[in-house]
Design an enzyme around this catalytic site. Structure first.
Site, mmCIF file in Angstrom:
data_model
loop_
_atom_site.group_PDB
_atom_site.id
_atom_site.type_symbol
_atom_site.label_atom_id
_atom_site.label_comp_id
_atom_site.label_asym_id
_atom_site.label_seq_id
_atom_site.Cartn_x
_atom_site.Cartn_y
_atom_site.Cartn_z
ATOM 1 N N ASP A 341 -6.692 82.512 29.223
ATOM 2 C CA ASP A 341 -6.472 81.133 29.664
ATOM 3 C C ASP A 341 -5.670 81.056 30.953
ATOM 4 O O ASP A 341 -5.788 80.080 31.706
ATOM 5 C CB ASP A 341 -5.749 80.336 28.573
ATOM 6 N N SER A 361 -4.565 79.836 36.896
ATOM 7 C CA SER A 361 -4.743 78.491 36.352
ATOM 8 C C SER A 361 -3.444 77.686 36.435
ATOM 9 O O SER A 361 -2.348 78.253 36.499
ATOM 10 C CB SER A 361 -5.219 78.574 34.897
ATOM 11 N N HIS A 461 -12.485 74.718 24.623
ATOM 12 C CA HIS A 461 -12.922 75.754 25.557
ATOM 13 C C HIS A 461 -14.334 76.230 25.237
ATOM 14 O O HIS A 461 -14.682 76.442 24.068
ATOM 15 C CB HIS A 461 -11.976 76.952 25.510
ATOM 16 N N ASP A 463 -15.628 79.086 25.602
ATOM 17 C CA ASP A 463 -15.762 80.423 25.013
ATOM 18 C C ASP A 463 -15.686 80.386 23.488
ATOM 19 O O ASP A 463 -15.821 81.413 22.833
ATOM 20 C CB ASP A 463 -14.739 81.399 25.587
ATOM 21 N N CYS A 635 -10.040 85.219 23.947
ATOM 22 C CA CYS A 635 -8.888 84.427 24.403
ATOM 23 C C CYS A 635 -7.688 85.310 24.714
ATOM 24 O O CYS A 635 -6.880 84.981 25.590
ATOM 25 C CB CYS A 635 -8.476 83.413 23.337
#
Length: 653
Positions: A341, A361, A461, A463, A635
Site C-alpha cells: 500500500d 503513496s 482495493h 487486489d 498486501c
C-alpha cells in the site's frame, strides 16, 4: 530554424558580414546599383554555394555568355559550405552591366566569415547525439519517430540524505551526469568573431522549472540554464564543440505535457541582430509500471511483531526463485506491515539510461519515510504526488488499489506496456483515488488508465478481487478473478458428494464452519450474490478495456462477508487472488478450506486450474499475520520487476 536573412550590398564600398554553414542567406543586390545597369553576374569563392533563384514562368534563364537581367523576381542566395579559418576569407562579387557593355559599370564586394553553429541532441534516440540534422524542434511518437528524451533525475547519486538529485542544488558528480541527456553546441569559426557575435540559449519561464542544463568545463559541470535561470550567454572558451548535459526535474502531469524546449540564437552583440535562431525539443520520460508477468528482481516484506512465522515461510518460498528478499526492519517500518500500500515500483527510461523509480503513496503511515530513506539511492529514483489537503487521502490512495495489466491489444489498438488499473466508486460512490494521483497517472500517456469498481469492499482495493499470472499461450497471461459463485458451486458439489460436514478453519483459534454451515448461512449467501455482481461488473469492464475473452479469465473460489447493510465486504477466508507472483512461482494465501481426505478442497481446485499452465502453487499461512487484519500476502509484500524490453517512445498514443 532561422527565417531567411538578407544582406544588402553596395557597389560603393565593400560589405562585411557573417553567415552560418548550411543556412541560406539572401544577398540583396538591388539596394544600391550603378546608373544604367540592366544586367548582373555573381561569383563566389569555393567555400560558398551561390544560387540564382527565379521563377521560370516569368524569367528566361540566360544562355551561356549572357548575364542575368536585373529583375526583382530574380534573387541571389548564398550558403556557406564550411567554417572560415580566418576573418572575411569568403567572398561574393556582384558585377553590374549596362545594355551593351562588356565591362562592368560597378561591382559589389561581400566579404563573409562563415561559422558553423548548431545545437544537436539525440534526435534519433540511439543513445548519442546526432550531428547536423534538422527537425529537432518536433517530437513524434512511434517507431521511426524523432525527438530527444530527458530522464527526470530523481535518483540519489550525489549522496545528499533525504533528497533526490533533482532537488539538490549542488554540482553533479560523474555518476549523476550519466543520468542526463547530452547536448552539443557547435560554434566553429575564427575565435575573434565570437568577440562580437554571441551565442545565447533560452528557455521559457515554465520550462525553466522543469529542466536544468550543465555545461562541461575543464574541472566542473557548471549549472547554466533552467531551475529558474531562463537565459545563458554561452561561455565558448575558444572551443568548436561545447558539451552540455540536460536533466529533467518534473514528470509529466496535468499541467505539463512532458515537452520542454531550448532555444539558441546567434546574434550580434551590440545591436542584437539575429544571424541564427534554432530550437530543440525534449520529451521527459514517463514513469512506467510493471505487471506481475515481468520477471521479479527483488522482493520486499516488513518484519513486525506479529509476522515472524510468515516471514520464514516467505523466505523459503522466495528462495525458489533465486530472488533476493529485502526484510524491512521494525525501526524502518514503525509497525506498518502493508508495504504494497505504501509504494509502487516502476521505472523510467531514455535511450542512454534507465533505472527503477518508486512511486510513493500519500497514505503516510508507519512506512511513510521508507521510500525516501531506504529505497531512494544511486540509480533508484523516487516520485510522489500528494494533495494539498492531507485530509482528502482515503484508502483508495493506497497502492493495493493500483495495478497494471500485461500488454494487451484492444479493438486493434495496442497497449504494449499494458494499462493501469485503478479502483473507484464509479457511479455508485463518490469515493475516488485522489485527483493528483489520477492526473499524474493519466499524464504518463503510455499506460492509459482503466477504472474498476472497488468501493464495494471494506478496504476498497482491487487486489482483493483480481490479479494476473503468466501463461504460456494465448495472450501470455491469465486474469484471475475472485468468484463467490465458483466457491459456492464447489461447496455444493462437495456437499452432494457427502462431504457437508467437512470443516473450514480447522486448526485455527477461531470459529469453524462446515460446508453445510456455509451453504445454510443467509448472510454469506446474500453477500455472495452482491459481491459476485460487483465482480461481474469488473469482469465486463476488463473484457472491454483489456480486450479479453472468457478464455483469458480464470475464476478463483472466494467468499466475502458484508455488513448488515450488505456493504463493506471483507474476505471470509484468506483471499487466494491476493497472491505474490514471482515468475512461475505463486505464493498464495492458505485458505484453510474444508479438507477432504486430508486435502483442502480450495487448494486442490486452485491447483487444478493453475498448475496446467506451468505454474507452481505454494500456499502460505498468513491468517494471523495478515488476514485477520484485512489483508493478505500481496498486501504485505512488494516486488521490483524487470522493465519492459519495449521502448515507450515507440508507442502510438
Amino acid at each position: 530554424m532561422s527565417k531567411a536573412r538578407s544582406i544588402p550590398v553596395t557597389y560603393l564600398r565593400p560589405t562585411y558580414d557573417v553567415c552560418v554553414v548550411g543556412i541560406e542567406t539572401a544577398i540583396d543586390i538591388y539596394r544600391s546599383i550603378p546608373r544604367r545597369a540592366e544586367y548582373f553576374d555573381v561569383r563566389g569563392t569555393s567555400s560558398l554555394e551561390v544560387t540564382i533563384v527565379y521563377n521560370p514562368r516569368a524569367v528566361t534563364r540566360p544562355q551561356k555568355g549572357e548575364k542575368w537581367p536585373l529583375n526583382k523576381d530574380i534573387k541571389v542566395v548564398v550558403s556557406p559550405l564550411k567554417a572560415s579559418t580566418e576573418l572575411n576569407d569568403s567572398k561574393v562579387k556582384v558585377s553590374y552591366y549596362g545594355g551593351q557593355s562588356k565591362e562592368p559599370l560597378g561591382c559589389s564586394m561581400l566579404y563573409l566569415t562563415n561559422v558553423a553553429v548548431c545545437l544537436d541532441v539525440d534526435i534519433f534516440r540511439i543513445g548519442s547525439v546526432t550531428r547536423g540534422v534538422r527537425g529537432k524542434d518536433v517530437w513524434t511518437w512511434g517507431r521511426g519517430g524523432k525527438g530527444a528524451i530527458l530522464l527526470v533525475n530523481c535518483d540519489r547519486d550525489r549522496n545528499i540524505s533525504g533528497i533526490s538529485d533533482r532537488e539538490d542544488t549542488g554540482p553533479p558528480n560523474a555518476a549523476d551526469v550519466k543520468d542526463m541527456s547530452p547536448m552539443v553546441l557547435t560554434a566553429e569559426g575564427p575565435d575573434e568573431i565570437f568577440d562580437d557575435y554571441k551565442l545565447t540559449m533560452k528557455v521559457s519561464s515554465s520550462d525553466a522549472k522543469r529542466l536544468r542544463v550543465y555545461q562541461k568545463r575543464r574541472y566542473e559541470y557548471a549549472h547554466v540554464l533552467g531551475k529558474q535561470i531562463d537565459s545563458y550567454d554561452v561561455r565558448r572558451d575558444n572551443l568548436d564543440d561545447i558539451t552540455f548535459y540536460v536533466e529533467g526535474l518534473e514528470f509529466p502531469d496535468i499541467d505539463f505535457s512532458g515537452l520542454v524546449y531550448i532555444d539558441l540564437t546567434f546574434h550580434k552583440g551590440d545591436d542584437g541582430s539575429k544571424i541564427l535562431t534554432e530550437q530543440v525539443v525534449f520529451r521527459v520520460a514517463p514513469w512506467i509500471m510493471t505487471p506481475n508477468t515481468q520477471k521479479p528482481l527483488e522482493v520486499y516484506v516488513c518484519n513486525v511483531k506479529t509476522n515472524s512465522e510468515f516471514v520464514k515461510l516467505l523466505s523459503d518460498f522466495v528462495d525458489k526463485t533465486r530472488c533476493p528478499l529485502n526484510k524491512v526492519t521494525q525501526s524502518e517500518n514503525r509497525g506498518d506491515q502493508w508495504i504494497q500500500d505504501e509504494m509502487e515500483f516502476g521505472y523510467t527510461e531514455a535511450p542512454h539510461k534507465r533505472f527503477p523509480v518508486v512511486l510513493d503513496s500519500p497514505r503516510n503511515r508507519g512506512l511513510r519515510n521508507f521510500p525516501v530513506s531506504e529505497v531512494l539511492g544511486p540509480d533508484f529514483g523516487h516520485v510522489t504526488r500528494e494533495p494539498d489537503d492531507s485530509s482528502t487521502v482515503t484508502t483508495l490512495d493506497s497502492f493495493g488499489n493500483l495495478e497494471v495489466s500485461p500488454p494487451v491489444v484492444v479493438n486493434g489498438k495496442a497497449y504494449p506496456l499494458g494499462r493501469i488499473l485503478i479502483g473507484d466508486g464509479l457511479n455508485k460512490s463518490s469515493m475516488r483515488m485522489n485527483q493528483v494521483l489520477r492526473d499524474f497517472l493519466h499524464a504518463q500517456q503510455v499506460q492509459a488508465p482503466v477504472f474498476l469498481f472497488s468501493t464495494w469492499l471494506y478496504v476498497g482495493h482491487i487486489d482483493e478481487f483480481m490479479t494476473f499470472v503468466p501463461a504460456p499461450n494465448r495472450k501470455g497471461f491469465r486474469l484471475l478473478l475472485a468468484s463467490p459463485q465458483a466457491c459456492l458451486d464447489l461447496f455444493r458439489k462437495k456437499q452432494k458428494e457427502g462431504h457437508g460436514g467437512a470443516v473450514m478453519f480447522e486448526g485455527l483459534n477461531r470459529v469453524t464452519y462446515t460446508i453445510d454451515d456455509i451453504l445454510a448461512s443467509k448472510i454469506l449467501l446474500d453477500s455472495s450474490k452482491i459481491c459476485q455482481e460487483s465482480i461481474d461488473q469488473n469482469r465486463k469492464i476488463m473484457k472491454k478495456e483489456l480486450g479479453l475473452s472468457e478464455d483469458d479469465i480464470i475464476d478463483i473460489p472466494m467468499l466475502y462477508k458484508c455488513d448488515s447493510d450488505m456493504e463493506n465486504a471483507e474476505s471470509f477466508f484468506p483471499n487466494m487472488v491476493n497472491m505474490l507472483v514471482l515468475g512461475k512461482q505463486l505464493g498464495i494465501p492458505k485458505p484453510f478450506g474444508p479438507k477432504l481426505y486430508g486435502t483442502c478442497c480450495l487448494e486442490e481446485k486452485v491447483r487444478s486450474v493453475l498448475e496446467p499452465l506451468g505454474l507452481n502453487c505454494t500456499f502460505l499461512d498468513d491468517f494471523t499475520s495478515y488476514h485477520q487484519y484485512l489483508g493478505e500476502v500481496h498486501c504485505g509484500t512488494n516486488v521490483v520487476r524487470k522493465p519492459f524490453s519495449y521502448k515507450w517512445w515507440e508507442c502510438i498514443v
